[in-house]
Design a protein around this motif. Structure first.
Motif, PDB file in Angstrom:
ATOM      1  N   ALA B  13       0.843  -1.204   0.000  1.00  0.00           N
ATOM      2  CA  ALA B  13       0.000   0.000   0.000  1.00  0.00           C
ATOM      3  C   ALA B  13       0.878   1.255   0.000  1.00  0.00           C
ATOM      4  O   ALA B  13       0.622   2.205  -0.753  1.00  0.00           O
ATOM      5  N   THR B  20      -4.308   0.408   2.908  1.00  0.00           N
ATOM      6  CA  THR B  20      -4.481  -1.047   2.866  1.00  0.00           C
ATOM      7  C   THR B  20      -5.933  -1.403   2.551  1.00  0.00           C
ATOM      8  O   THR B  20      -6.200  -2.406   1.895  1.00  0.00           O
ATOM      9  N   LEU B  23      -6.289  -1.447  -1.099  1.00  0.00           N
ATOM     10  CA  LEU B  23      -5.732  -2.670  -1.704  1.00  0.00           C
ATOM     11  C   LEU B  23      -6.680  -3.860  -1.513  1.00  0.00           C
ATOM     12  O   LEU B  23      -6.835  -4.684  -2.408  1.00  0.00           O
ATOM     13  N   TYR B  45       2.560  -9.388  -2.204  1.00  0.00           N
ATOM     14  CA  TYR B  45       2.676  -8.754  -3.522  1.00  0.00           C
ATOM     15  C   TYR B  45       4.132  -8.777  -3.983  1.00  0.00           C
ATOM     16  O   TYR B  45       5.031  -8.455  -3.206  1.00  0.00           O
TER      17      TYR B  45
END
Lengths: 99, 243
Positions: B13, B20, B23, B45
């Motif tokens: 993020a 977040t 995301l 990620y």
């Protein structure tokens, strides 16, 4: 009198700036003789679009009817814009005679 | 060599510049999925995927107009007011003329981009729902221009002068086919007609989304086939491609 649009810039697309351009040139046009021709020259303009054109030409044609003429231009955006404005106004825009 | 380190959702993020929560929402909506879930169920990620994602202007514009809350936008993409947009458009014009070596072609592309961007300012001035201004980006290699805005949308604007309009589809069709303006009685309303005219007569392709509908226009697609979009967005999202 010839008005060189390039003096307003090479990218003429915004309504606000088209309106401002007309406000700026109006006092200059008023210094012309009563029946003097007002010619618009597009040389040097790169991008021209209907928003700028409409804000500039609509009051110009209204206030100086019969005296305003557009010089020929090979610029594709000028041609496309003038064709659109002719559709919007429902009449052809007066052209300067070819030399 | 690609960086293959994995980031937690908090780090990801921070890397992308969103929260977040955003995301997690992007994960649900499919905008940006994590590369895998850890055994404990945590999203992970790959950093190089995030780099690719962040470099994709079209993707960023898509997120920006589709997120419920406005996400932070890098200054390089954000034209907060009309003056900034004029500067960016002029720079685009200069670079495009240099790249294409064809002033007429560049002029038409910039005129179309100018009409779309300026339209956004004209119709939302003083009425931006959350973030003012437009997203503007261009990629001279991909031959692509992207303009997006979180404005009121075409339906809301046109409904003021055409109260009978009920859907985004009707509003978009009206905007592209009729001389009508949401700023009546001001004599305006030719911008998108001009855009359609230029695009259908030149090697251009326009993707235009407004709200929950979209249309693709090109010389091969002259008919206004307006279809439902995958997701609803704020305002409009436009991609102009040239050959």
């Amino acid at each position: 009198m010839i008005i060189y649009l390039k003096k307003f810039g090479t990218t003429l697309t915004s309504r606000q700036i088209g309106k401002e351009a007309f406000a700026a040139i109006l006092p200059v046009i008023k210094t012309a003789e009563a029946h003097e021709r007002i010619e618009i020259d597009f040389d040097g303009v790169v991008t021209f679009s209907p928003s700028w054109g409409d804000e500039f030409f609509r009051p110009l044609f209204e206030q100086f009817a019969g005296r305003v003429f557009l010089k020929a231009s090979n610029n594709a955006s000028v041609k496309a814009t003038l064709a659109m404005l002719e559709k919007v106004y429902g009449k052809p825009l007066p052209q300067s005679p070819a030399k | 060599m690609k960086n293959t380190s994995f980031l937690s959702i908090a780090d990801a993020a921070a890397f992308v510049g969103v929260s977040t929560q955003t995301l997690r929402r992007w994960d649900k909506s499919g905008v940006l999925k994590p590369d895998f879930l850890s055994p404990g169920g945590h999203r992970k990620y790959r950093q190089h995927m995030l780099e690719t994602f962040s470099a994709n202007a079209r993707g960023i514009a898509d997120q920006w107009v589709s997120s419920r809350e406005p996400m932070p936008l890098e200054a390089k993409y954000h034209c907060e007011n009309s003056g900034v947009f004029q500067v960016c458009l002029h720079r685009f014009e200069q670079e495009l003329v240099e790249e294409l070596k064809d002033e007429n072609k560049a002029a038409l592309i910039v005129a179309v981009a100018g009409e779309i961007g300026n339209n956004a300012f004209d119709h939302n001035f003083g009425n931006w729902p959350d973030v003012s201004g437009v997203f503007f980006a261009y990629d001279l290699k991909k031959c692509q221009v992207i303009i997006a805005e979180r404005g009121q949308g075409i339906l809301t604007t046109l409904k003021r002068v055409r109260p009978q309009l009920q859907t985004n589809e009707q509003a978009l069709r009206t905007a592209f086919t009729e001389i009508v303006t949401g700023r009546a009685p001001e004599p305006r309303g030719n911008g998108l007609k001009f855009v359609r005219d230029v695009v259908t007569h030149n090697p251009l392709c326009l993707f235009f989304q407004s709200g929950d509908v979209q249309v693709e226009i090109s010389p091969e697609k002259k008919d206004l086939l307006i279809i439902p979009a995958e997701k609803d967005i704020r305002g409009t999202h436009v991609v102009l491609e040239y050959k």
